[in-house]
Design an enzyme around this catalytic site. Structure first.
Site, short mmCIF file in Angstrom:
data_model
loop_
_atom_site.label_atom_id
_atom_site.label_comp_id
_atom_site.label_asym_id
_atom_site.label_seq_id
_atom_site.Cartn_x
_atom_site.Cartn_y
_atom_site.Cartn_z
N ILE A 1 1.36 -14.34 10.23
CA ILE A 1 0.22 -14.83 10.46
C ILE A 1 -0.18 -14.35 11.97
CG2 ILE A 1 1.00 -17.04 11.62
CD1 ILE A 1 -1.25 -18.47 9.64
N HIS B 1 14.62 -15.62 7.18
CA HIS B 1 13.66 -14.47 6.91
C HIS B 1 13.99 -13.35 7.96
CE1 HIS B 1 12.26 -16.94 10.19
NE2 HIS B 1 11.60 -16.14 10.82
#
Ligand code: 5GP
Length: 120
Positions: free
Chosen positions: A31, A100
């Site tokens: 994002i 991640h």
């Protein structure tokens, strides 16, 4: 089981710009991109960080690298080069406690120099 923002992205309750998904892995655009290409590649299993991986997770860690290569090709950064990064823990800069990997590329990336802490 800990519920993080990434669990909600994986289950679709928070929207994301998905670039890859299979039974074990979900990948989507960050994002707040730190480079022209900035994708997050996440195991669906909510492993908090690299510190918590077990032998049973080694296959998915390898698969994540394979998916990264595939995505680098699809996103046009395979030839120019890229970086695959895991931030682990507070000093590593990890902000979301669900394992991640960042796939970054599309521009010349800065050197990885850590910070100014003395290593004497
Ligand atoms: P970390 O700092 O834990 O290594 O990386 C977390 C990353 O998740 C950051 O780069 C941050 O921009 C990204 N991120 C946090 N919340 C969201 C979100 O709701 N959607 C997406 N697409 N990325 C997010």
């Amino acid at each position: 089981m800990s519920e993080t923002i990434f669990s909600k992205i994986i289950d679709g309750s928070i929207p994301s710009q998905k670039v890859f998904e299979n039974e074990r892995i979900y990948a989507f655009h960050d994002i707040q991109p730190a480079a022209p290409v900035h994708v997050l590649i996440v195991p669906k299993k909510p492993i908090p960080s690299l510190n918590e991986i077990g032998e049973e997770d080694l296959a998915v860690i390898g698969e994540i690298h394979h998916v990264a290569v595939q995505l680098a090709e699809e996103l046009g950064i395979a030839a120019s080069g890229y970086r695959l990064i895991n931030n682990c823990g507070a000093d590593g800069g990890q902000t979301v406690p669900h394992l991640h990997f960042h796939l970054l590329g599309g521009a010349k990336l800065g050197a990885l120099t850590g910070n100014s802490a003395s290593h004497a």
